[in-house]
Scaffold this active site. Structure first.
Site, PDB file in Angstrom:
ATOM      1  N   THR A   7      -1.701  -9.564  -8.755  1.00 61.24           N
ATOM      2  CA  THR A   7      -2.364 -10.303  -9.988  1.00 61.24           C
ATOM      3  C   THR A   7      -2.579 -11.817  -9.988  1.00 61.24           C
ATOM      4  OG1 THR A   7      -1.399  -8.802 -11.565  1.00 61.24           O
ATOM      5  CG2 THR A   7      -2.233 -10.840 -12.625  1.00 61.24           C
TER       6      THR A   7
ATOM      7  N   PRO B  88       0.660  -1.221  -0.142  1.00 57.51           N
ATOM      8  CA  PRO B  88       0.063   0.055  -0.205  1.00 57.51           C
ATOM      9  C   PRO B  88       0.828   1.342   0.114  1.00 57.51           C
ATOM     10  CG  PRO B  88      -0.904  -1.815   1.594  1.00 57.51           C
ATOM     11  CD  PRO B  88       0.256  -2.238   1.004  1.00 57.51           C
TER      12      PRO B  88
ATOM     13  N   ARG C 299     -18.824   3.755 -41.297  1.00 61.12           N
ATOM     14  CA  ARG C 299     -19.778   4.992 -40.926  1.00 61.12           C
ATOM     15  C   ARG C 299     -19.746   6.205 -42.050  1.00 61.12           C
ATOM     16  NH1 ARG C 299     -23.524   6.767 -38.106  1.00 61.12           N
ATOM     17  NH2 ARG C 299     -23.127   8.838 -36.924  1.00 61.12           N
TER      18      ARG C 299
ATOM     19  N   HIS D 299     -14.856   6.601 -33.213  1.00 61.30           N
ATOM     20  CA  HIS D 299     -16.261   5.964 -33.283  1.00 61.30           C
ATOM     21  C   HIS D 299     -17.433   7.004 -32.927  1.00 61.30           C
ATOM     22  CE1 HIS D 299     -13.980   2.050 -33.281  1.00 61.30           C
ATOM     23  NE2 HIS D 299     -15.063   1.250 -33.325  1.00 61.30           N
ATOM     24  N   GLY D 300     -17.047   8.173 -32.510  1.00 57.31           N
ATOM     25  CA  GLY D 300     -17.992   9.125 -32.021  1.00 57.31           C
ATOM     26  C   GLY D 300     -18.633   8.616 -30.553  1.00 57.31           C
TER      27      GLY D 300
ATOM     28  N   THR E 279       5.342   2.696 -13.511  1.00 53.03           N
ATOM     29  CA  THR E 279       4.528   3.633 -14.244  1.00 53.03           C
ATOM     30  C   THR E 279       5.390   4.449 -15.309  1.00 53.03           C
ATOM     31  OG1 THR E 279       5.186   5.549 -12.937  1.00 53.03           O
ATOM     32  CG2 THR E 279       3.037   4.496 -12.134  1.00 53.03           C
TER      33      THR E 279
ATOM     34  N   GLU F  48       3.750  -2.515 -13.557  1.00 48.00           N
ATOM     35  CA  GLU F  48       5.095  -2.853 -13.737  1.00 48.00           C
ATOM     36  C   GLU F  48       5.974  -1.640 -13.910  1.00 48.00           C
ATOM     37  OE1 GLU F  48       5.831  -6.690 -15.648  1.00 48.00           O
ATOM     38  OE2 GLU F  48       3.964  -7.245 -15.235  1.00 48.00           O
TER      39      GLU F  48
ATOM     40  N   GLN G 211     -10.119  13.579 -45.106  1.00 43.43           N
ATOM     41  CA  GLN G 211      -8.464  13.507 -44.958  1.00 43.43           C
ATOM     42  C   GLN G 211      -8.212  13.533 -43.537  1.00 43.43           C
ATOM     43  OE1 GLN G 211      -6.300  17.097 -46.142  1.00 43.43           O
ATOM     44  NE2 GLN G 211      -5.206  15.731 -47.358  1.00 43.43           N
TER      45      GLN G 211
HETATM   46  N1  COS Z   1      18.845  -4.644 -11.723  1.00 45.62           N
HETATM   47  C1  COS Z   1      19.857  -5.086 -10.711  1.00 45.62           C
HETATM   48  N2  COS Z   1      19.756  -4.129  -9.707  1.00 45.62           N
HETATM   49  C2  COS Z   1      19.037  -2.972  -9.902  1.00 45.62           C
HETATM   50  C3  COS Z   1      18.361  -2.690 -10.805  1.00 45.62           C
HETATM   51  C4  COS Z   1      18.372  -3.788 -12.115  1.00 45.62           C
HETATM   52  N3  COS Z   1      17.607  -3.277 -12.983  1.00 45.62           N
HETATM   53  N4  COS Z   1      17.872  -1.513 -10.707  1.00 45.62           N
HETATM   54  C5  COS Z   1      18.303  -1.099  -9.373  1.00 45.62           C
HETATM   55  N5  COS Z   1      19.038  -2.076  -9.062  1.00 45.62           N
HETATM   56  C6  COS Z   1      19.921  -2.152  -7.714  1.00 45.62           C
HETATM   57  C7  COS Z   1      20.832  -0.726  -7.562  1.00 45.62           C
HETATM   58  O1  COS Z   1      22.077  -1.069  -8.177  1.00 45.62           O
HETATM   59  C8  COS Z   1      20.774  -0.439  -6.244  1.00 45.62           C
HETATM   60  O2  COS Z   1      21.635  -1.321  -5.499  1.00 45.62           O
HETATM   61  P1  COS Z   1      22.786  -0.976  -4.591  1.00 45.62           P
HETATM   62  O3  COS Z   1      22.204  -0.121  -3.267  1.00 45.62           O
HETATM   63  O4  COS Z   1      23.626  -2.326  -4.206  1.00 45.62           O
HETATM   64  O5  COS Z   1      23.807   0.072  -5.323  1.00 45.62           O
HETATM   65  C9  COS Z   1      19.486  -0.917  -5.550  1.00 45.62           C
HETATM   66  O6  COS Z   1      18.748  -1.767  -6.658  1.00 45.62           O
HETATM   67  C10 COS Z   1      18.443   0.322  -5.505  1.00 45.62           C
HETATM   68  O7  COS Z   1      18.435   0.742  -6.492  1.00 45.62           O
HETATM   69  P2  COS Z   1      18.096   2.447  -6.911  1.00 45.62           P
HETATM   70  O8  COS Z   1      19.323   3.323  -5.629  1.00 45.62           O
HETATM   71  O9  COS Z   1      18.121   3.006  -8.114  1.00 45.62           O
HETATM   72  O10 COS Z   1      16.868   2.733  -6.063  1.00 45.62           O
HETATM   73  P3  COS Z   1      15.890   4.010  -6.138  1.00 45.62           P
HETATM   74  O11 COS Z   1      14.878   3.816  -4.962  1.00 45.62           O
HETATM   75  O12 COS Z   1      16.486   5.254  -6.256  1.00 45.62           O
HETATM   76  O13 COS Z   1      15.035   3.619  -7.334  1.00 45.62           O
HETATM   77  C11 COS Z   1      13.444   2.455  -8.612  1.00 45.62           C
HETATM   78  C12 COS Z   1      14.443   2.626  -7.621  1.00 45.62           C
HETATM   79  C13 COS Z   1      12.525   3.493  -8.557  1.00 45.62           C
HETATM   80  C14 COS Z   1      13.950   2.072  -9.910  1.00 45.62           C
HETATM   81  C15 COS Z   1      12.595   1.253  -8.144  1.00 45.62           C
HETATM   82  O14 COS Z   1      11.901   1.472  -6.929  1.00 45.62           O
HETATM   83  C16 COS Z   1      11.484   0.883  -9.192  1.00 45.62           C
HETATM   84  O15 COS Z   1      11.441   0.426 -10.136  1.00 45.62           O
HETATM   85  N6  COS Z   1      10.209   1.299  -8.953  1.00 45.62           N
HETATM   86  C17 COS Z   1       8.999   0.752  -9.621  1.00 45.62           C
HETATM   87  C18 COS Z   1       8.516  -0.464  -9.070  1.00 45.62           C
HETATM   88  C19 COS Z   1       7.495  -1.114  -9.938  1.00 45.62           C
HETATM   89  O16 COS Z   1       7.680  -1.228 -11.077  1.00 45.62           O
HETATM   90  N7  COS Z   1       6.690  -1.540  -9.245  1.00 45.62           N
HETATM   91  C20 COS Z   1       5.375  -2.157 -10.004  1.00 45.62           C
HETATM   92  C21 COS Z   1       5.457  -3.719  -9.788  1.00 45.62           C
HETATM   93  S1  COS Z   1       4.317  -4.316 -10.590  1.00 45.62           S
HETATM   94  S2  COS Z   1       5.354  -6.343 -10.186  1.00 45.62           S
END
Ligand code: COS
Length: 375
Positions: free
Chosen positions: A154, A124, A264, A334-335, A361, A359, A275
């Site tokens: 999911t 959350p 349509r 499609h209006g 935003t 996955e 056009q």
């Molecule tokens: N592959 C491997 N390691 C990764 C990585 C990747 N693609 N991306 C980040 N890391 C590692 C970094 O190297 C860092 O490691 P160290 O602390 O050992 O150096 C660690 O993970 C933290 O990463 P970062 O410092 O980039 O963290 P931030 O908080 O700045 O950013 C984001 C993280 C925003 C990129 C991350 O939280 C994210 O992807 N958020 C979106 C989550 C998401 O997609 N949620 C939807 C889930 S649906 S299943």
């Protein structure tokens, strides 16, 4: 032309048109997914496209998976929600990090489509900010005890097992998160009621509550503390899956717009002869072609084990924004009819909307793309 990919495209297109198309409306309106279709997709090996044959999959790659996701999403986007986890998020973490025993026990039935599984990262208060997760796993002899709440998970209700990410060392969450395999019916794991979503109605999304859930140490996936990087790495794979799904949804919007505008008649002629309408259709088709080419390129790089950097984010960002834009434009064409449930574009528009959200935003993808460019 890659003949193998085109053969797969033709075969999946025929399957989707013949077997899934008749149920598309029922799935959307009834908010369910027919077991019969799950079984048929499993028989077609669609659950394990990217999983090697030795683990029950089809032994193909991300190029084939992209074509499969595109063709299924073109007919029914919800259906792809039953194919992605086993091929991308859960399938890939098992392939790369599970022990041989865990692969036999979990990955094989998953790839064969005998069971469903899901990936529980979001919470959350930890959506885009995945490092804000607060689900904890405390060591207790041979076990870990998990407490917390996961959200927007999911297919949690149908999942035979869930990969749960929990904090084992809160001093550094990036290096103190661990992945656990939690079996369905484990005491203390409660699956919430399905969210009342706007679209993708053929797939449930629920909370997963963990109350003093006891997990044996042999259910740890990968190394203790490696969970966050594992999640980030598999999200890169997941994002190319969402991008391919978005191309399929975008294609269905173009298909519907072409069909509708040809029929349509306004001002005494087919609106497709005007056009302004033709320019809109040309723009939709152009954007879609660019998105498809990006997905193909990243999928090929993954298959050839080339470094992809921010390219999965670029493909996901562009393909999903394009999908939402095209679906909106197709509805506009499609209006008033597009605003009714009598036309497929209404469902396509609702289904498209989540692609720029889940996955990661679009804004998270922009952060990752800019970091790759600048840092
Ligand atoms: N592959 C491997 N390691 C990764 C990585 C990747 N693609 N991306 C980040 N890391 C590692 C970094 O190297 C860092 O490691 P160290 O602390 O050992 O150096 C660690 O993970 C933290 O990463 P970062 O410092 O980039 O963290 P931030 O908080 O700045 O950013 C984001 C993280 C925003 C990129 C991350 O939280 C994210 O992807 N958020 C979106 C989550 C998401 O997609 N949620 C939807 C889930 S649906 S299943």
């Amino acid at each position: 032309m890659n003949y193998k990919l085109e053969l797969i495209r033709d075969s999946v297109r025929n399957f989707a048109e013949q077997e899934i198309r008749p149920y598309t409306r029922e799935i959307d309106e009834g908010r369910f997914y027919p077991d019969k279709l799950l079984k048929m997709m499993a028989d077609q090996q669609l659950m394990g496209v990217t999983i090697p044959r030795e683990y029950g999959g089809a032994g193909l790659g991300f190029q084939e998976l992209s074509v499969v996701l595109e063709e299924i999403a073109r007919v029914c986007a919800s259906s792809t929600m039953h194919i992605t986890s086993s091929n991308t998020l859960v399938g890939q973490v098992f392939l790369e990090f599970a022990t041989e025993e865990q692969k036999k026990q979990y990955l094989v039935p998953l790839a064969k489509g005998e069971v469903t599984a899901t990936f529980a990262l979001s919470e959350p208060e930890a959506g885009s900010d995945a490092l804000a997760m607060s689900t904890k796993a405390e060591e207790d002899g041979d076990n870990y005890i998990l407490n917390g709440r996961k959200t927007f998970i999911t297919n949690a209700l149908e999942s035979e097992f869930i990969v749960v990410f929990a904090v084992t060392n809160s001093t550094n969450i990036a290096r103190g998160t661990t992945a656990f395999i939690v079996d369905r019916n484990t005491e203390g794991m409660i699956i919430g009621k399905p969210e009342n979503k706007m679209g993708m109605n053929g797939s449930n999304t629920s909370d997963v509550l963990l109350r003093n859930v006891v997990i044996n140490k042999n259910q740890v996936l990968g190394r203790i503390g490696s969970g966050f990087k594992m999640a980030m790495k598999s999200l890169d794979m997941g994002r190319i899956g969402v991008a391919a799904q978005a191309v399929g949804i975008g294609q269905s919007a173009v298909d519907e717009a072409v069909q509708f505008t040809k029929k349509r008649v306004q001002f005494g002629r087919s609106i497709s002869s005007m056009q302004g309408v033709r320019f809109m259709l040309a723009d939709m088709q152009t954007r879609l072609s660019v998105a498809r080419a990006m997905v193909e390129k990243v999928a090929r790089k993954i298959d050839e084990k080339e470094k992809i950097g921010a390219e999965a984010s670029i493909a996901k960002y562009y393909a999903t924004e394009t999908c939402v834009k095209i679906a909106g434009d197709a509805l506009q064409l499609h209006g008033g009819y597009g605003y009714t449930k009598d036309y497929a574009i209404e469902r396509i528009f609702r289904d498209s909307r989540v692609t720029t959200i889940y996955e990661g935003t679009s804004q998270i993808q922009q952060i990752l793309i800019a970091r790759d460019l600048l840092d």
